[in-house]
Design an enzyme around this catalytic site. Structure first.
Site, mmCIF file in Angstrom:
data_model
loop_
_atom_site.group_PDB
_atom_site.id
_atom_site.type_symbol
_atom_site.label_atom_id
_atom_site.label_comp_id
_atom_site.label_asym_id
_atom_site.label_seq_id
_atom_site.Cartn_x
_atom_site.Cartn_y
_atom_site.Cartn_z
ATOM 1 N N LYS A 152 1.982 10.611 -2.399
ATOM 2 C CA LYS A 152 3.075 11.455 -1.910
ATOM 3 C C LYS A 152 4.447 10.883 -2.253
ATOM 4 O O LYS A 152 5.476 11.537 -2.040
ATOM 5 C CB LYS A 152 2.933 11.669 -0.408
ATOM 6 C CG LYS A 152 1.691 12.483 -0.054
ATOM 7 C CD LYS A 152 1.475 12.587 1.438
ATOM 8 C CE LYS A 152 0.248 13.446 1.731
ATOM 9 N NZ LYS A 152 -1.002 12.893 1.169
ATOM 10 N N ILE B 103 0.865 -1.186 0.000
ATOM 11 C CA ILE B 103 0.000 0.000 0.000
ATOM 12 C C ILE B 103 0.896 1.229 0.000
ATOM 13 O O ILE B 103 1.578 1.516 0.989
ATOM 14 C CB ILE B 103 -0.930 0.028 1.232
ATOM 15 C CG1 ILE B 103 -1.611 -1.320 1.434
ATOM 16 C CG2 ILE B 103 -1.942 1.153 1.089
ATOM 17 C CD1 ILE B 103 -2.442 -1.783 0.282
#
Length: 602
Positions: free
Chosen positions: A401, A397
Site C-alpha cells: 500500500k 516491514i
C-alpha cells in the site's frame, strides 16, 4: 485386530534360514544330491558359517531394524550384512583348510541368504500391515498424481485411523494404474462419483499448496458433502503420521510453494547472535520470532506495546525454545529514550521493525496523527537506535500500500521507507533494508478473521466491491521473505515479493463459505462499496518495469534513482508542532509534500 508386539527373537529366524541356505548351497552344488562323503562337511562347517554371518549382520546393525517397517534402506543394510558375513565365512573356511571343500558353495550361499532373509522380512511386514488394519479405520480417497500420492501414502503408513481405498489422479495417463496395490479409480474431477462407489466420505489432497487441483477439488467435493484433509505442513513433518492430517484450510488453497531460504547464510547471520524484533507480538512479528528462534540465536529481544501480546509470546517461545534466552519488553517505539535504553543494553546484530498501525479505514479518519507518530516517527526511532547500537542489519516491514498510496496508512508507510533511506546516510556500518508485501492471510485486521466471524454468525459476508482484488501470502511465507531479504539486502534497498496472480476478495469469500461446509444459499454475499482510502486493486509490485531481479527467484528490488531522502529534523519538528489534534487536511497536505505520488481517495 491390532497386531500384538511379538517377543520372538528374530535372530533365531535368521539362524534357521542361514542353516537351511547352507545345506541348500551344498545341495545345489552337487546337482540336488549331496554325496555321502560331503554330508559330514556340511554339518562340520555350519557353526563356522553361522558365526561368520551373524557377526556380519551384527556389524551392519541389521538387528536394530524393525521388521514391520522394512523398506529398501533396510534391505540394502541387510545386503551389506550378508556381504560382510560372506567375506568372514570365506576367510574362516579357507583358514580351516577343510579337505575337498567345494568353494562354489561360498558363492551360492550368500545369494540364498539374501533371498531367504529378505523374503522373511518382506513377508513379516506384509503380515503386520494386514493384521494391523483397524476395523475402526475409515476409508480415504487421495486426490493427486502418483508422485504426490506416494508422499501421502508414506504419511498414512501405520495409521489406525485411515486406510486408502483409491486414488483420483488429474493425469489421464495414470488412469488404471496401481500404486502400492491401490488403484487409480478415475480423474480428480470425478471425485464425487468415485466417493459414492467406494463409500469414502473423506478426501486427502496430496497435490501441492496453491495448485488449481486443490481449488477444483474443493468445488467438486463440497456439493458431494465430502470432508477434505490436507497433508501435514512443513513444520509438522517430524511428527507426521496419519493423525497429523488436518482439515483443509484457506492457506492450503491459496498458498504457494514455500519460499526457499539460504539456510547457510541465515545461520551465519543469526546463529549465536542477539536479534531484536519490535512489534514482536503482532502477526508478522511473532512469526518472525518463531523462525528466528529456530535459526539458533543466542538471545532474542522482543518489544511490543501490548502487554498481553508480549505475555503470550513469552509463554510460547519459552516452552518451544527453553535453551534460547528470550527477553521481553513492553515498550513503545514512539518513545526514543526508552527504546534506546532497551536496545543499547543488548547490542543486537539484527533489528527487525514490525511495529506499525496498519488498518486502512481506522487510520483514515480520527487517527491520522497516530499513524504518523507510530509509522513514521516510530520507524525513525527504531532505525536510529539500530544505527547507534551498531546493528549489522535493520529491516523495516513495509506494505504494498506504500506504492502510489491512496490512504493515510500507505502514505505513512511510504514515508517510513524514505526515513529509513535517510537514516542509512547517517550510519554507514548498518545496512538499512525495507521489505514490502501484500495482504497476509489470517493476520490481525485482515479479511479472513472477519469473514470467519461473519460465517460463524450465519452471514452475510460483506465485501466492498465485486471486482476488488488483492495479493495474498501466508504469515510464514511473509516472515521467510523478510528473513531472506534481510540477509541479501544492501543499505537503502526496498525488496518486494513476486506474489504471482492477485485474487478477487469475492472469490476468497466464496472459498471460505465452501470450506465451512455451507453454500451461498445459506451465507449471503453483500457488496457494501469501497471505503475511504481503499483501492480497487493494488499496484503490481514485481513486474519488470518497476523492479529488478535478485539471485532469489521470488525477491525483487524496487527501482529507484539512488537513495531518496527526507529532512528528518524537519519531519520531527512538524509532528511535534502539529500537537495532539491537527486537522485531517493539514496532515494530508504535509504527507503529499513528502510523498508526491500520494493521492487521497475520499
Amino acid at each position: 485386530m491390532q497386531l500384538r508386539k511379538s517377543l520372538m527373537p528374530f535372530w533365531l529366524v535368521d539362524f534357521l534360514l542361514l542353516s537351511i541356505s547352507w545345506w541348500l548351497a551344498f545341495w545345489l552344488r552337487f546337482n540336488f544330491s549331496i554325496p555321502d562323503e560331503f554330508n559330514p562337511l556340511v554339518w562340520l562347517s555350519m557353526p563356522l558359517m553361522l558365526g561368520a554371518y551373524l557377526l556380519g549382520l551384527v556389524l551392519a546393525r541389521v538387528y536394530r531394524q524393525v521388521w514391520r517397517y522394512i523398506g529398501l534402506p533396510e534391505l540394502r543394510q541387510l545386503g551389506l550384512g550378508v556381504f560382510l558375513g560372506g567375506l568372514l565365512c570365506v576367510a574362516a573356511v579357507l583358514m580351516m583348510r577343510y579337505p575337498q571343500f567345494p568353494r562354489s558353495v561360498l558363492l551360492i550361499h550368500p545369494m540364498l541368504v539374501v533371498l531367504s532373509l529378505g523374503a522373511a522380512r518382506a513377508g513379516w511386514r506384509t503380515f503386520a500391515e494386514h493384521t494391523e488394519l483397524s476395523p475402526n479405520s475409515q476409508p480415504l480417497l487421495i486426490i493427486g498424481s502418483l508422485e504426490d500420492a506416494t508422499s501421502a501414502l508414506r504419511v498414512l503408513k501405520g495409521s489406525s485411523q485411515w486406510h486408502c481405498v483409491g486414488i483420483a489422479s488429474p493425469l489421464m495417463k495414470e488412469q488404471g494404474a496401481y500404486l502400492q496395490q491401490i488403484p487409480v479409480l478415475g480423474l480428480a474431477s470425478e471425485i464425487a462419483e468415485i466417493a459414492r462407489s467406494t463409500g469414502a466420505t473423506t478426501v486427502l489432497l496430496a497435490s501441492p499448496p496453491g495448485s488449481t487441483q486443490r481449488r477444483d477439488a474443493l468445488l467438486q467435493a463440497n456439493p458431494a458433502g465430502l470432508t477434505l484433509l490436507a497433508m501435514p505442513r512443513a513444520d509438522a513433518w517430524l511428527r507426521a503420521d496419519g493423525a497429523s492430517l488436518h482439515k483443509i484450510e484457506l492457506e492450503d488453497l491459496l498458498g504457494r510453494e514455500a519460499v526457499q531460504l539460504d539456510m547457510r547464510g541465515l545461520a551465519e547471520l543469526f546463529s549465536g547472535q542477539t536479534v531484536c524484533v519490535s512489534g514482536a507480538g503482532g502477526s508478522i512479528g511473532s512469526e518472525l520470532c518463531r523462525q528466528i528462534a529456530r535459526l539458533g540465536v543466542a538471545r532474542l529481544v522482543c518489544i511490543d506495546a501490548s502487554e498481553i501480546a508480549v505475555y503470550k509470546l513469552e509463554q510460547e517461545l519459552s516452552q518451544a525454545h527453553p535453551h534460547m534466552q528470550g527477553i521481553y519488553y513492553t515498550a513503545n517505539v514512539r518513545e526514543p529514550e526508552r527504546l534506546l535504553a532497551v536496545v543499547q543494553s543488548h547490542q543486537p546484530t539484527v533489528f527487525f521493525h514490525a511495529a506499525a498501525y496498519k488498518h486502512v479505514p481506522l487510520m483514515e479518519s480520527n487517527n491520522e496523527i497516530e499513524a504518523v507518530r507510530t509509522n513514521i516517527l516510530g520507524t525513525l526511532n527504531a532505525a536510529r537506535v539500530a544505527g547507534l547500537c551498531g546493528a549489522k542489519k535493520f529491516v523495516l516491514i513495509s506494505t504494498d500500500k506504500a506504492v502510489n498510496p491512496t490512504n493515510i496508512m500507505g502514505a505513512t508507510k511510504r514515508m517510513a521507507e524514505l526515513v529509513v533511506q535517510s537514516v542509512a546516510r547517517e550510519f554507514a556500518a548498518t545496512d538499512f533494508v525495507s521489505v514490502r508485501f501484500g495482504n497476509v492471510l489470517g493476520s490481525s485486521g485482515s479479511v479472513v478473521p472477519l469473514f470467519t466471524e461473519q460465517i460463524a454468525k450465519g452471514g452475510p459476508i460483506t465485501v466492498t466491491h465485486p471486482d476488488i482484488v488483492r495479493y495474498f501470502m501466508t504469515i510464514p511465507e511473509a516472515a521467510r521473505l523478510v528473513l531472506q531479504a534481510g540477509l541479501m539486502g544492501k543499505s537503502g534497498q526496498i525488496y518486494v515479493l513476486d506474489m504471482g496472480e492477485p485474487m478477487k476478495i469475492a472469490e476468497l469469500a466464496r472459498l471460505m463459505i465452501k470450506l465451512s461446509g455451507r453454500s451461498e444459499n445459506e451465507i449471503a454475499l453483500v457488496f457494501t462499496g469501497l471505503r475511504p482510502g481503499e483501492k480497487l486493486y493494488e499496484e503490481l509490485l514485481a513486474d519488470d518495469e518497476t523492479t529488478e531481479p535478485t539471485p532469489h527467484a521470488k525477491l525483487r528490488i524496487a527501482k529507484s534513482n539512488g537513495l531518496q531522502a527526507v529532512q528528518i529534523e524537519g519531519v520531527v519538528a512538524w509532528v511535534n508542532d502539529a500537537g495532539a489534534a491537527p486537522s485531517s487536511a493539514d496532515i494530508r497536505q504535509w504527507l503529499r509534500s513528502h510523498v508526491p505520488e500520494y493521492q487521497a481517495r475520499l
